[in-house]
Design a protein around this motif. Sequence first.
Motif, PDB file in Angstrom:
ATOM      1  N   ALA A 264       0.841  -1.201   0.000  1.00  0.00           N
ATOM      2  CA  ALA A 264       0.000   0.000   0.000  1.00  0.00           C
ATOM      3  C   ALA A 264       0.872   1.244   0.000  1.00  0.00           C
ATOM      4  CB  ALA A 264      -0.888  -0.004   1.239  1.00  0.00           C
ATOM      5  N   GLN A 265       0.284   2.376  -0.389  1.00  0.00           N
ATOM      6  CA  GLN A 265       1.060   3.630  -0.396  1.00  0.00           C
ATOM      7  C   GLN A 265       1.433   4.047   1.031  1.00  0.00           C
ATOM      8  OE1 GLN A 265      -1.714   6.174  -2.351  1.00  0.00           O
ATOM      9  NE2 GLN A 265      -1.432   5.215  -4.332  1.00  0.00           N
ATOM     10  N   PHE A 266       0.535   3.792   1.976  1.00  0.00           N
ATOM     11  CA  PHE A 266       0.810   4.070   3.394  1.00  0.00           C
ATOM     12  C   PHE A 266       0.832   2.722   4.109  1.00  0.00           C
ATOM     13  CE2 PHE A 266      -0.685   7.913   1.646  1.00  0.00           C
ATOM     14  CZ  PHE A 266      -0.032   8.929   2.333  1.00  0.00           C
ATOM     15  N   GLN A 267       2.031   2.249   4.390  1.00  0.00           N
ATOM     16  CA  GLN A 267       2.209   0.876   4.859  1.00  0.00           C
ATOM     17  C   GLN A 267       2.784   0.861   6.276  1.00  0.00           C
ATOM     18  OE1 GLN A 267       2.592  -1.768   2.029  1.00  0.00           O
ATOM     19  NE2 GLN A 267       2.170  -3.260   3.653  1.00  0.00           N
ATOM     20  N   ALA A 268       2.230  -0.004   7.113  1.00  0.00           N
ATOM     21  CA  ALA A 268       2.793  -0.152   8.463  1.00  0.00           C
ATOM     22  C   ALA A 268       3.585  -1.444   8.531  1.00  0.00           C
ATOM     23  CB  ALA A 268       1.674  -0.172   9.490  1.00  0.00           C
ATOM     24  N   LYS A 269       4.758  -1.387   9.152  1.00  0.00           N
ATOM     25  CA  LYS A 269       5.493  -2.636   9.429  1.00  0.00           C
ATOM     26  C   LYS A 269       6.133  -2.522  10.812  1.00  0.00           C
ATOM     27  CE  LYS A 269       9.371  -1.154   6.638  1.00  0.00           C
ATOM     28  NZ  LYS A 269      10.297  -1.363   5.580  1.00  0.00           N
ATOM     29  N   ASN A 270       6.778  -3.582  11.253  1.00  0.00           N
ATOM     30  CA  ASN A 270       7.387  -3.638  12.598  1.00  0.00           C
ATOM     31  C   ASN A 270       6.394  -3.198  13.678  1.00  0.00           C
ATOM     32  OD1 ASN A 270       9.740  -4.132  11.134  1.00  0.00           O
ATOM     33  ND2 ASN A 270      10.266  -1.953  11.087  1.00  0.00           N
ATOM     34  N   ILE A 271       5.209  -3.762  13.629  1.00  0.00           N
ATOM     35  CA  ILE A 271       4.182  -3.343  14.596  1.00  0.00           C
ATOM     36  C   ILE A 271       4.462  -3.971  15.958  1.00  0.00           C
ATOM     37  CG2 ILE A 271       1.716  -3.456  15.144  1.00  0.00           C
ATOM     38  CD1 ILE A 271       1.184  -3.533  12.112  1.00  0.00           C
ATOM     39  N   ASN A 272       4.425  -3.125  16.995  1.00  0.00           N
ATOM     40  CA  ASN A 272       4.659  -3.601  18.352  1.00  0.00           C
ATOM     41  C   ASN A 272       3.429  -3.263  19.184  1.00  0.00           C
ATOM     42  OD1 ASN A 272       5.814  -4.464  20.680  1.00  0.00           O
ATOM     43  ND2 ASN A 272       7.231  -2.731  20.893  1.00  0.00           N
ATOM     44  N   LEU A 273       2.650  -4.302  19.540  1.00  0.00           N
ATOM     45  CA  LEU A 273       1.405  -4.074  20.291  1.00  0.00           C
ATOM     46  C   LEU A 273       1.699  -4.231  21.774  1.00  0.00           C
ATOM     47  CD1 LEU A 273      -0.990  -6.271  18.099  1.00  0.00           C
ATOM     48  CD2 LEU A 273      -0.650  -3.804  17.952  1.00  0.00           C
ATOM     49  N   MET A 274       1.506  -3.151  22.526  1.00  0.00           N
ATOM     50  CA  MET A 274       1.805  -3.205  23.960  1.00  0.00           C
ATOM     51  C   MET A 274       0.548  -2.885  24.756  1.00  0.00           C
ATOM     52  SD  MET A 274       5.308  -1.060  23.644  1.00  0.00           S
ATOM     53  CE  MET A 274       4.444   0.150  22.703  1.00  0.00           C
ATOM     54  N   HIS A 275       0.650  -3.090  26.048  1.00  0.00           N
ATOM     55  CA  HIS A 275      -0.416  -2.821  26.990  1.00  0.00           C
ATOM     56  C   HIS A 275      -0.726  -1.327  27.036  1.00  0.00           C
ATOM     57  CE1 HIS A 275      -2.420  -3.557  30.844  1.00  0.00           C
ATOM     58  NE2 HIS A 275      -2.428  -4.805  30.451  1.00  0.00           N
ATOM     59  N   THR A 276       0.307  -0.534  26.846  1.00  0.00           N
ATOM     60  CA  THR A 276       0.181   0.911  27.032  1.00  0.00           C
ATOM     61  C   THR A 276       0.015   1.663  25.712  1.00  0.00           C
ATOM     62  OG1 THR A 276       2.571   0.874  26.997  1.00  0.00           O
ATOM     63  CG2 THR A 276       1.524   1.069  29.165  1.00  0.00           C
ATOM     64  N   GLY A 277       0.172   0.975  24.602  1.00  0.00           N
ATOM     65  CA  GLY A 277       0.065   1.667  23.316  1.00  0.00           C
ATOM     66  C   GLY A 277       0.699   0.849  22.217  1.00  0.00           C
ATOM     67  N   THR A 278       0.923   1.476  21.088  1.00  0.00           N
ATOM     68  CA  THR A 278       1.393   0.745  19.904  1.00  0.00           C
ATOM     69  C   THR A 278       2.469   1.562  19.198  1.00  0.00           C
ATOM     70  OG1 THR A 278      -0.850  -0.086  19.666  1.00  0.00           O
ATOM     71  CG2 THR A 278       0.553  -0.317  17.750  1.00  0.00           C
ATOM     72  N   THR A 279       3.479   0.878  18.693  1.00  0.00           N
ATOM     73  CA  THR A 279       4.455   1.561  17.839  1.00  0.00           C
ATOM     74  C   THR A 279       4.543   0.804  16.511  1.00  0.00           C
ATOM     75  OG1 THR A 279       6.290   0.277  18.715  1.00  0.00           O
ATOM     76  CG2 THR A 279       5.885   2.401  19.775  1.00  0.00           C
ATOM     77  N   PHE A 280       4.889   1.528  15.453  1.00  0.00           N
ATOM     78  CA  PHE A 280       5.115   0.877  14.161  1.00  0.00           C
ATOM     79  C   PHE A 280       5.942   1.784  13.263  1.00  0.00           C
ATOM     80  CE2 PHE A 280       1.005   3.073  13.708  1.00  0.00           C
ATOM     81  CZ  PHE A 280       1.033   3.631  12.436  1.00  0.00           C
ATOM     82  N   THR A 281       6.399   1.221  12.156  1.00  0.00           N
ATOM     83  CA  THR A 281       7.132   2.021  11.170  1.00  0.00           C
ATOM     84  C   THR A 281       6.186   2.299  10.008  1.00  0.00           C
ATOM     85  OG1 THR A 281       9.128   0.836  11.779  1.00  0.00           O
ATOM     86  CG2 THR A 281       9.221   2.102   9.728  1.00  0.00           C
ATOM     87  N   LEU A 282       6.081   3.565   9.648  1.00  0.00           N
ATOM     88  CA  LEU A 282       5.238   3.952   8.509  1.00  0.00           C
ATOM     89  C   LEU A 282       6.131   4.167   7.289  1.00  0.00           C
ATOM     90  CD1 LEU A 282       2.638   5.179   7.144  1.00  0.00           C
ATOM     91  CD2 LEU A 282       3.414   7.380   8.029  1.00  0.00           C
TER      92      LEU A 282
END
Length: 486
Positions: A264-282
């Motif tokens: 996709a044109q806007f792609q998420a990878k390296n998703i890290n799902l945590m108890h307190t929130g979420t991080t990813f690479t766009l």
Amino acid sequence: MNSKELLSAIPYKQLEGALPEQIQHMTIDSRDIQADSMFICIVGYTVDGHDFAQQAANRGATLIVAEKPMAIDNATVLIVDDTTRVLGQFAAKFYEYPSKLLHMIGITGTNGKTSVAGILHSLLMELGEKSALSGTIGFNLNGELHPSANTTNDALTTQQMIARARDEDCSHMTMEVSSHGLILGRLAGVEFDTAIFTNLTHDHLDFHGTMEEYGHAKALLFSQLGQDLANQKQAILNADDPWSYEIAKTTSHPVYTYGIHNKAQFQAKNINLMHTGTTFTLTCVEGEFSVSMTLLGEFNVSNALAAIAALYAEGYKIEEILKALALIAPVEGRMEQIEIDVPISMFIDYAHTPDAIEKAINAVADFKTNRIIFLVGTGGNRDKTKRPIMAEKASVADYVVLTTDDPRDEAYDSILADLQTGMTHENFVCIGDRKEAVIHAVQQAQAGDIIIFAGKGHEDFQIIGNTKYPHSDKEIAIQEAMKKFR
Ligand SMILES: CC(=O)N[C@H]1[C@@H](OP(=O)(O)OP(=O)(O)OC[C@H]2O[C@@H](n3ccc(=O)[nH]c3=O)[C@H](O)[C@@H]2O)O[C@H](CO)[C@@H](O)[C@@H]1O[C@H](C)C(=O)N[C@@H](C)C(=O)N[C@H](CCC(=O)O)C(=O)O
Ligand SMILES: Nc1ncnc2c1ncn2[C@@H]1O[C@H](COP(=O)(O)OP(=O)(O)OP(=O)(O)O)[C@@H](O)[C@H]1O
């Protein structure tokens, strides 16, 4: 407004009586008449508005819009073929086509409309815009919440809300667009600039009949962007949902794609799902960016990508959007953690479709240390075919509490019988009374467990029969957890 001018909004009509000079107010409800009102008779699912025409005239309506000739004392009758159709045309004209003056964002899809709309509204406010929002949670005008009857309201209420947003100098209005709203013409006259599609999965088949019909209903939002390419408009589509490829065919406007699993044109990878929130690479045409947000679950990564793509398409800088995203709070009742100091974790969620249930359980799977207890109910008198599939998806949890959501006129046993046929293991219980079910879920929990209370989300009521009773999963859960653990 001058009534002749107002009537120019519709081409074919028959008038019985003299046209009043002015129309100062427009309504579809005989209980809401003011001086110089136009009352439009709508044939409803419960009653026929034509039966209230005389009552409306007695209360002061001077012009009645109807689908058949009627002898009404003290009012003129305007006959049209289809009152629901002309309602949108009259309302848009009466309020002077307010959507043309705002940047209108419409969001459709089975799941995620409220979440994406809430994320966008919060982002716009963080970005310094004056913003309005309408949807399942209500009508939010610059931070003030007004209740509303539907996710997508009737055409008159819709135009009234947009006009209020315009009058309050809002630059944007974000609207949840339901498939019912599209099919029933509730969006007539709304000129959208940005249309967003989240996904299409099993729901509302009692109304649409088949998934194809349901998909076509959703696609209407995109075909309604029109063909004027001189007007900058955009479609934001989910590359992870195959329906996006069908929807893309319905519009000539630029398409922006977002996704996690497919390119996709806007792609998420390296998703890290945590108890307190979420991080990813766009990853997008501007480069790679680290994203951090308090929203939980992979589905919210998808929702956030949709919001990022929509704002980028409108001209905002990625860095500014991501800075705002880091600051916004989770949407009410959508994987919202109950903040209470007890040794279990509790989440309030609105999942009431098979796909949403799967996504809600996945949202906590990465950080589970003990059991997942999942409480889920379904509404009475609506799509029954989804019930066993909902239970099947819920079976992924270690312990399942099957209950009701808004039982309406349907007996608890009938709802529970349909649900339990889908369970794939024996670790479940059926408790029709939702309050008792919530209490049971908390009583079962041991330190380290996660409980998700699904299906009621932000709602503070339960509809049993025709009556709305106060009910809050959150309040009951807090009370019970305090009793048990403190
Ligand atoms: C089945 C359905 O769509 N019903 C909608 C419909 O109600 P209705 O047809 O029963 O209305 P009615 O009571 O028969 O009244 C007909 C007319 O008579 C008028 N009337 C009535 C009584 C009176 O004394 N005087 C009078 O003038 C009414 O104002 C109305 O104009 O018109 C109402 C006003 O516009 C809606 O609020 C109501 O949505 C109900 C609450 C509903 O539950 N709708 C669901 C199916 C729905 O639309 N859901 C979607 C999707 C949500 C999702 O995605 O999950 C939504 O957008 O909300
Ligand atoms: N993008 C998504 N994909 C799948 N599930 C989602 C997504 N976003 C949210 N969900 C799940 O669906 C539930 C409902 O989300 P949300 O209220 O945003 O959807 P909605 O489309 O507005 O639903 P409704 O039309 O019933 O109000 C959430 O509580 C969550 O469990």
